[in-house]
Design a protein around this motif. Structure first.
Motif, PDB file in Angstrom:
ATOM      1  N   ALA A 198       1.069  -1.362   0.161  1.00 11.54           N
ATOM      2  CA  ALA A 198      -0.156   0.573   0.087  1.00 11.54           C
ATOM      3  C   ALA A 198       0.941   1.077   0.305  1.00 11.54           C
ATOM      4  O   ALA A 198       0.480   2.363  -1.036  1.00 11.54           O
ATOM      5  N   TYR A 199       1.857   1.298   0.644  1.00  7.22           N
ATOM      6  CA  TYR A 199       2.613   2.873   0.806  1.00  7.22           C
ATOM      7  C   TYR A 199       3.476   3.276  -0.406  1.00  7.22           C
ATOM      8  O   TYR A 199       3.931   3.898  -0.945  1.00  7.22           O
ATOM      9  N   PHE A 200       3.619   1.468  -1.688  1.00  6.84           N
ATOM     10  CA  PHE A 200       4.323   1.596  -2.610  1.00  6.84           C
ATOM     11  C   PHE A 200       3.516   1.856  -3.747  1.00  6.84           C
ATOM     12  O   PHE A 200       4.033   3.688  -4.483  1.00  6.84           O
ATOM     13  N   THR A 201       2.015   1.899  -3.708  1.00  7.66           N
ATOM     14  CA  THR A 201       1.479   2.385  -4.482  1.00  7.66           C
ATOM     15  C   THR A 201       1.373   3.923  -4.354  1.00  7.66           C
ATOM     16  O   THR A 201       1.035   4.298  -5.300  1.00  7.66           O
ATOM     17  N   ASP A 202       1.339   3.971  -2.814  1.00  3.03           N
ATOM     18  CA  ASP A 202       1.181   5.896  -2.909  1.00  3.03           C
ATOM     19  C   ASP A 202       2.230   6.733  -3.110  1.00  3.03           C
ATOM     20  O   ASP A 202       1.957   7.946  -3.079  1.00  3.03           O
ATOM     21  N   GLN A 203       3.558   6.161  -2.313  1.00  2.00           N
ATOM     22  CA  GLN A 203       4.614   6.777  -2.507  1.00  2.00           C
ATOM     23  C   GLN A 203       5.411   6.818  -3.564  1.00  2.00           C
ATOM     24  O   GLN A 203       6.467   7.528  -3.714  1.00  2.00           O
ATOM     25  N   HIS A 204       5.440   5.863  -4.769  1.00  4.58           N
ATOM     26  CA  HIS A 204       6.420   5.141  -5.548  1.00  4.58           C
ATOM     27  C   HIS A 204       6.502   6.584  -7.174  1.00  4.58           C
ATOM     28  O   HIS A 204       5.491   6.819  -7.269  1.00  4.58           O
ATOM     29  N   VAL A 205       7.906   6.813  -7.235  1.00  4.42           N
ATOM     30  CA  VAL A 205       7.874   8.141  -7.850  1.00  4.42           C
ATOM     31  C   VAL A 205       9.189   7.368  -8.900  1.00  4.42           C
ATOM     32  O   VAL A 205       9.697   7.017  -8.717  1.00  4.42           O
ATOM     33  N   SER A 206       8.566   7.612 -10.709  1.00  9.03           N
ATOM     34  CA  SER A 206       9.385   7.261 -11.186  1.00  9.03           C
ATOM     35  C   SER A 206      11.083   7.747 -11.164  1.00  9.03           C
ATOM     36  O   SER A 206      10.869   9.595 -10.936  1.00  9.03           O
ATOM     37  N   GLY A 207      12.135   7.658 -11.347  1.00 11.44           N
ATOM     38  CA  GLY A 207      13.488   8.112 -11.742  1.00 11.44           C
ATOM     39  C   GLY A 207      13.280   9.625 -12.758  1.00 11.44           C
ATOM     40  O   GLY A 207      14.172  10.007 -12.613  1.00 11.44           O
ATOM     41  N   GLU A 208      12.738   8.829 -13.705  1.00 11.70           N
ATOM     42  CA  GLU A 208      12.696  10.360 -14.958  1.00 11.70           C
ATOM     43  C   GLU A 208      12.496  11.149 -14.135  1.00 11.70           C
ATOM     44  O   GLU A 208      13.106  12.322 -14.889  1.00 11.70           O
ATOM     45  N   ARG A 209      11.656  11.557 -12.730  1.00  9.26           N
ATOM     46  CA  ARG A 209      11.539  12.736 -13.101  1.00  9.26           C
ATOM     47  C   ARG A 209      12.627  13.448 -11.803  1.00  9.26           C
ATOM     48  O   ARG A 209      12.887  15.078 -12.436  1.00  9.26           O
ATOM     49  N   LEU A 210      13.989  12.452 -11.872  1.00  8.44           N
ATOM     50  CA  LEU A 210      14.754  13.003 -11.009  1.00  8.44           C
ATOM     51  C   LEU A 210      15.638  13.806 -12.948  1.00  8.44           C
ATOM     52  O   LEU A 210      16.461  14.398 -12.361  1.00  8.44           O
ATOM     53  N   LYS A 211      15.483  12.523 -13.671  1.00  7.60           N
ATOM     54  CA  LYS A 211      16.474  13.062 -14.811  1.00  7.60           C
ATOM     55  C   LYS A 211      16.290  13.893 -15.124  1.00  7.60           C
ATOM     56  O   LYS A 211      16.868  14.836 -16.026  1.00  7.60           O
ATOM     57  N   THR A 212      14.978  14.734 -15.566  1.00  6.34           N
ATOM     58  CA  THR A 212      14.156  15.682 -16.092  1.00  6.34           C
ATOM     59  C   THR A 212      14.374  16.575 -15.247  1.00  6.34           C
ATOM     60  O   THR A 212      15.492  17.426 -16.049  1.00  6.34           O
ATOM     61  N   TRP A 213      15.084  16.629 -13.715  1.00  2.00           N
ATOM     62  CA  TRP A 213      15.323  18.065 -13.103  1.00  2.00           C
ATOM     63  C   TRP A 213      16.905  17.863 -13.240  1.00  2.00           C
ATOM     64  O   TRP A 213      17.060  19.553 -13.542  1.00  2.00           O
ATOM     65  N   LEU A 214      17.316  17.394 -13.581  1.00  2.00           N
ATOM     66  CA  LEU A 214      19.280  17.026 -14.010  1.00  2.00           C
ATOM     67  C   LEU A 214      19.303  18.195 -15.647  1.00  2.00           C
ATOM     68  O   LEU A 214      20.118  18.851 -15.279  1.00  2.00           O
ATOM     69  N   GLY A 215      18.686  17.499 -15.886  1.00  3.76           N
ATOM     70  CA  GLY A 215      18.479  17.860 -16.828  1.00  3.76           C
ATOM     71  C   GLY A 215      18.332  19.318 -17.434  1.00  3.76           C
ATOM     72  O   GLY A 215      19.595  19.932 -18.134  1.00  3.76           O
ATOM     73  N   GLN A 216      17.518  19.514 -16.841  1.00  3.18           N
ATOM     74  CA  GLN A 216      16.751  21.210 -16.833  1.00  3.18           C
ATOM     75  C   GLN A 216      17.842  22.204 -16.173  1.00  3.18           C
ATOM     76  O   GLN A 216      18.802  23.110 -16.354  1.00  3.18           O
ATOM     77  N   GLU A 217      18.604  21.848 -15.091  1.00  4.62           N
ATOM     78  CA  GLU A 217      19.619  22.365 -14.078  1.00  4.62           C
ATOM     79  C   GLU A 217      20.785  22.336 -14.938  1.00  4.62           C
ATOM     80  O   GLU A 217      21.841  22.426 -14.135  1.00  4.62           O
ATOM     81  N   GLY A 218      21.167  21.905 -15.757  1.00  2.00           N
ATOM     82  CA  GLY A 218      22.686  21.202 -15.779  1.00  2.00           C
ATOM     83  C   GLY A 218      23.790  20.851 -16.119  1.00  2.00           C
ATOM     84  O   GLY A 218      24.572  20.700 -15.914  1.00  2.00           O
ATOM     85  N   TRP A 219      23.213  18.979 -14.720  1.00  2.00           N
ATOM     86  CA  TRP A 219      24.051  18.315 -15.136  1.00  2.00           C
ATOM     87  C   TRP A 219      23.994  17.227 -15.383  1.00  2.00           C
ATOM     88  O   TRP A 219      22.992  17.029 -16.264  1.00  2.00           O
ATOM     89  N   SER A 220      25.150  16.605 -16.174  1.00  2.00           N
ATOM     90  CA  SER A 220      25.197  15.187 -17.364  1.00  2.00           C
ATOM     91  C   SER A 220      26.260  14.429 -16.409  1.00  2.00           C
ATOM     92  O   SER A 220      26.694  14.048 -15.318  1.00  2.00           O
ATOM     93  N   PRO A 221      25.839  12.874 -17.015  1.00  2.22           N
ATOM     94  CA  PRO A 221      26.295  12.065 -16.189  1.00  2.22           C
ATOM     95  C   PRO A 221      27.601  11.417 -16.097  1.00  2.22           C
ATOM     96  O   PRO A 221      28.479  12.229 -17.173  1.00  2.22           O
ATOM     97  N   ARG A 222      28.151  11.156 -15.733  1.00  2.00           N
ATOM     98  CA  ARG A 222      29.731  10.541 -15.030  1.00  2.00           C
ATOM     99  C   ARG A 222      29.913   9.478 -15.064  1.00  2.00           C
ATOM    100  O   ARG A 222      29.300   8.144 -15.266  1.00  2.00           O
ATOM    101  N   PRO A 223      31.245   8.990 -16.255  1.00  2.00           N
ATOM    102  CA  PRO A 223      31.051   7.471 -16.020  1.00  2.00           C
ATOM    103  C   PRO A 223      31.495   6.575 -14.862  1.00  2.00           C
ATOM    104  O   PRO A 223      31.894   6.842 -14.004  1.00  2.00           O
TER     105      PRO A 223
END
Length: 327
Positions: A198-223
């Motif tokens: 039940a907690y998972f259903t209520d609270q799960h958020v996809s990591g895509e939200r973070l990826k989108t924010w990082l891209g908008q703020e100028g962060w880039s992936p490292r090896p």
């Protein structure tokens, strides 16, 4: 010797060793009612841990992470760190902790051989931290992390479970947290377990939200380094630290798996979200013959490792909560 290769060509150099199932926090996503003791054998002793790590090192393991539960509830955790650190060929001795007594003991653990430290901080809001963990200790936890940096622990990271309730402003707050701290904050997607549906259903958020924010703020992936976990880390020229993402629901998450797990009772788990385990404890005597048999048992067990977990299908194996096997 390097024999830890499974049927999919994945090489394993990283061992996550749970030393206890006990935890003194009551995190809402893991043990909301606190730890409850269950029947079963005692947790592995220092000598058993030494024998286990020595054999795994012979098979190619170079990094060992001590987990729980909360590993620092064990009064002999310093001895455990030292025992693992003294095994020739173990280059990194890591520990994941909730940080409740970090400020008091981190210098001793560093002296014992600790090289990598992960501290769980799911939110930087004091009230939110108290609600999530059941303890008003955010200040002490952050103080312990800063002390770890001050005394020169080589690698310090923060684990933050990605939750809907703490999402708003959370990314920006953690970015400011690492502006001058050389720390990696890794957001971990909430994972479904048997006890948190039940907690998972209520609270799960996809990591895509973070990826989108990082891209908008100028962060880039490292090896990634060869012994890194499954995270993708991002860096920014204006920040001393990094922000990462562990996204177990993402495509191909298990393709680069490089870790094995042993429970606090000595069971080899081929996957956090698998079933059962292979008993290793009867061979943890420290004798040469037993070590050879142990090495053969571990290598044989790897032939049964699956290509990946079944989380996307709602199957968490027999994992009741993340404290059970160390996450």
């Amino acid at each position: 010797m390097d024999r830890l290769i499974d049927g999919f060509g994945r090489r394993f150099r990283y061992l996550r060793l749970s030393v206890t199932e006990v935890c003194n926090f009551r995190c809402t996503y893991c043990l909301p009612d606190g730890y409850r003791k269950t029947a079963g054998p005692a947790f592995l002793g220092v000598d058993e841990i030494g024998a286990l790590v020595s054999t795994f090192q012979r098979l190619g393991i170079e990094k060992v992470r001590l987990t729980g539960g909360e590993p620092t509830v064990r009064k002999d955790i310093g001895q455990i760190i030292a025992r693992v650190a003294e095994v020739p060929g173990i280059a990194k001795v890591a520990m994941t902790t909730n940080g409740w007594n970090l400020h008091r003991h981190v210098a001793d653990w560093r002296a014992a051989g600790l090289t990598n430290l992960n501290v769980s901080i799911d939110t930087l809001d004091r009230d939110g931290f108290t609600r999530l963990t059941g303890h008003d200790r955010l200040h002490q936890v952050v103080a312990g992390l800063d002390q770890a940096l001050a005394i020169g622990v080589p690698t310090v990271k923060v684990n933050a479970v990605l939750l809907r309730d703490s999402l708003e402003n959370g990314f920006a707050e953690f970015a400011e947290f690492v502006r001058r701290r050389p720390v990696a904050v890794r957001f971990i997607e909430l994972m479904r377990t048997a006890d948190n549906a039940a907690y998972f259903t209520d609270q799960h958020v996809s990591g895509e939200r973070l990826k989108t924010w990082l891209g908008q703020e100028g962060w880039s992936p490292r090896p990634r380094a060869s012994d890194d976990g499954p995270e993708t880390e991002y860096e920014h020229p204006d920040f001393a630290g990094r922000i990462g993402l562990i996204a177990p629901y993402g495509a191909g998450f298990c393709d680069g798996c490089n870790r094995l797990r042993v429970t606090a009772q000595g069971l080899l788990r081929l996957c956090l979200f698998g079933q059962g385990g292979v008993n290793l404890r009867d061979l943890l005597t420290g004798e040469a013959e037993a070590s050879n048999l142990l090495a053969a048992r571990i290598a044989q067990a790897l032939t049964g490792k699956a290509s990946g977990h079944e989380l996307a299908r709602g199957q968490a194996g027999d994992t009741r909560n993340l404290a059970q096997f160390g996450g």
